[in-house]
Write an enzyme that holds these catalytic residues in place. Structure first.
Site, PDB file in Angstrom:
ATOM      1  CG  ASP A  21      33.599  42.419   7.424  1.00 51.43           C
ATOM      2  OD1 ASP A  21      32.749  42.041   8.266  1.00 51.43           O
ATOM      3  OD2 ASP A  21      33.308  43.089   6.435  1.00 51.43           O
ATOM      4  CG  ASP A  32      33.204  42.329  17.149  1.00 47.85           C
ATOM      5  OD1 ASP A  32      32.724  43.467  16.951  1.00 47.85           O
ATOM      6  OD2 ASP A  32      32.710  41.520  17.963  1.00 47.85           O
ATOM      7  CB  VAL A  33      34.072  47.735  14.675  1.00 43.73           C
ATOM      8  CG1 VAL A  33      34.718  47.613  13.299  1.00 43.73           C
ATOM      9  CG2 VAL A  33      32.553  47.612  14.597  1.00 43.73           C
ATOM     10  CG  ASN A  45      33.210  50.924   5.129  1.00 43.54           C
ATOM     11  OD1 ASN A  45      32.687  51.761   4.418  1.00 43.54           O
ATOM     12  ND2 ASN A  45      32.928  49.626   5.043  1.00 43.54           N
ATOM     13  CE1 TYR A  96      23.097  53.297   9.478  1.00 43.55           C
ATOM     14  CE2 TYR A  96      21.801  55.140   8.668  1.00 43.55           C
ATOM     15  CZ  TYR A  96      22.881  54.296   8.547  1.00 43.55           C
ATOM     16  OH  TYR A  96      23.746  54.443   7.490  1.00 43.55           O
ATOM     17  CE  LYS A 127      26.173  55.060   9.966  1.00 43.98           C
ATOM     18  NZ  LYS A 127      27.572  54.573   9.776  1.00 43.98           N
ATOM     19  CB  THR A 176      25.763  48.698  -0.183  1.00 37.13           C
ATOM     20  OG1 THR A 176      24.634  49.512   0.156  1.00 37.13           O
ATOM     21  CG2 THR A 176      26.768  49.552  -0.935  1.00 37.13           C
TER      22      THR A 176
END
Lengths: 248, 252
Positions: free
Chosen positions: A37, A63-64, A90, A154, A158, A190
């Site tokens: 993360d 950091d993705v 995730n 978003y 996705k 969440t």
């Protein structure tokens, strides 16, 4: 015997929220977990918490959107355990803005984490998985990757994850690498879900046949099924967990 | 703790093939199972086999096209255990004939078993599940219920019907806590239906495999594990969904 006994897993975006539940569940089921993360303090605290309850988890800064961070995470897995069996993509961000409200830089930010992050993670994991004779990649998409929603950057990101998943499945199936997507509906407890729920119209629950929002453990249990050998003949599939919202 | 502890399940078409694997898996996960089929001798033999290995399974005669057989099966569950939590609509028949070869009576037979059977089973189970405050129905469809196949139009149409029947049940009975999902297997080699596909396919097995990214046919156990996930409380927020288990064939 745990359902992930002998397995080594990497989970991104896992210091809090749903990723955190996945780390704990995977450790409970016998997996050795590397989780990453950008929230290092929370990550270290979770590492300590899991180890104190006899789980085996190691935090790495991830950091993705950084290919070198991904390579370090995969190297850590190979260094500690000699292999990588499972990758859970995730990490994700949510932006609740319409087409006209979304700036170019916001668009880029959302795509870089939600979509390019999955690309970079999968690319880094594949070579290690090939050496392990196969593996399972689980990508967290959303019902917003299946149907149109107001949060368009978003949703588009996705949708990209949904098809990237199928391409990886088709291309790396012969190497024994499986790749499936999970499509949660609205999940409370969440950061992402709670923000969304605060802004929803009151009668939104009437659109959900089960009449309630989901909770993180319900997603984590699906991710567990797809990560484990129980789903050994599943690849390129979509697991929708939304209380029936999309079925209508 | 086992994954179906304290659950009562009814499984149709369960004396052989896929269904018998589900019966054994469910019992090993702690469920009490009522299972039905039309081959009574094989059913009784499976009942004995499961009981000898410590499982709790009871065979009932169940022609899925008979509403009264369904009602008796559900009654048996309520009589023995006071409830019904899970229904697996597993019974099905395959007809490997193209459109012009399929007679009206063959069409009716395939739809009676594959589609009307799921309707009658679900209808009979829903009232008992309402009393149990909810339940999980798992319908075995097929990838032939998602994409067109050249070799089995009546089968594909019946499986397409199951796919949408599933979603309607999910939408209608969600408020009662009853979930309903479909499973879509690809070609499974170790059961009679899969063997029939492999023997009668107009193209070679190698050509069929070339379309499957994982490069192999599936196993009944791999379908049963998907059914187990959907039957159990682990999937309690999943309803109206499709679980495709096909080695990646449909993703192409």
């Amino acid at each position: 015997m745990g359902r992930l006994e002998g397995k080594v897993a990497i989970i991104s975006g896992a210091s809090s929220g749903q990723g955190r539940d996945e780390v704990k569940l995977f450790c409970d089921e016998g997996a050795k977990v590397i989780f990453g993360d950008i929230q290092d303090e929370k990550g270290k605290a979770l590492e300590t918490e899991v180890r104190n309850s006899d789980g085996e988890a190691t935090y790495v800064h991830l950091d993705v959107t950084s290919e070198s961070d991904w390579q370090k995470a995969v190297s850590k897995s190979v260094e500690l355990y000699g292999k990588l069996d499972i990758l859970i993509n995730n990490a994700g961000v949510f932006l609740r803005k319409t087409l006209e409200e979304t700036s170019e830089c916001e668009w880029d930010f959302v795509q870089s984490i939600n979509s390019k992050g999955v690309f970079l993670g999968s690319k880094s994991a594949i070579s290690a998985m090939k050496k392990s004779g196969g593996g399972s990649i689980v990508n967290i998409s959303s019902i917003a990757g299946l149907i149109g929603v107001v949060a368009l950057a978003y949703g588009a990101s996705k949708g990209a994850v949904r098809l990237l998943t199928k391409s990886i499945a088709v291309q790396y199936g012969p190497d024994g690498i499986r790749c499936n997507s999970v499509h949660p509906g609205i999940i409370r407890e969440t950061g992402m879900g709670d923000t969304l729920i605060e802004n929803l119209e009151e009668d939104y629950l009437s659109d959900i046949p089960l009449g309630r929002f989901g909770i993180p453990i319900e997603i984590a249990l699906a991710v567990l099924f797809l990560a484990s050998d129980e789903s050994s003949y599943m690849t390129g599939s979509e697991l929708v967990l939304d209380g029936g919202l999309v079925a209508k | 703790m086992r994954r179906l502890n304290n659950k009562v399940a009814l499984i149709s078409g369960a004396t052989g093939g896929q269904g018998s694997v589900e019966v054994k898996l469910f019992c090993s996960e702690g469920a009490k199972v009522i299972f039905g089929d039309i081959d009574d001798e094989k059913g009784k033999a499976l009942e004995t086999e499961v009981r000898n290995s410590g499982g709790e399974a009871t065979y009932v005669h169940l022609d899925v096209t008979s509403e009264s057989d369904w009602q008796k099966a559900v009654s048996k569950s309520v009589e023995l255990y006071g409830k019904l939590d899970i229904l697996i609509n597993n019974a099905g028949v395959l007809l490997m004939k193209n459109l012009e070869e399929t007679s009206e009576s063959e069409w009716d037979f395939v739809h009676d078993v594959n589609s009307k059977g799921v309707f009658l089973g679900s209808k009979s189970a829903v009232s008992a599940m309402k009393i149990s405050d909810g339940g999980s129905i798992v319908n075995i469809s097929s990838i032939a219920g998602l994409i067109g196949t050249a070799m089995a139009p009546a089968y594909g149409a019946s499986k397409g019907a199951v796919r949408l029947l599933t979603k309607s049940i999910a939408v209608q009975y969600g408020p009662d806590g009853i979930r309903c999902n479909s499973v879509h297997p690809g070609i499974i080699k170790d059961n009679p239906m899969g063997e029939k596909v492999l023997q009668n396919s107009p193209v070679s097995n190698d050509q069929l495999l070339a379309d499957v990214p994982l490069g192999r046919f599936g196993l009944s156990k791999e379908i049963a594990m998907g059914v187990l996930y959907l039957a159990s409380d682990e999937s309690r927020y999943v309803t109206g969904s499709e679980l495709v288990i096909d080695g990646g064939r449909f993703a192409k």
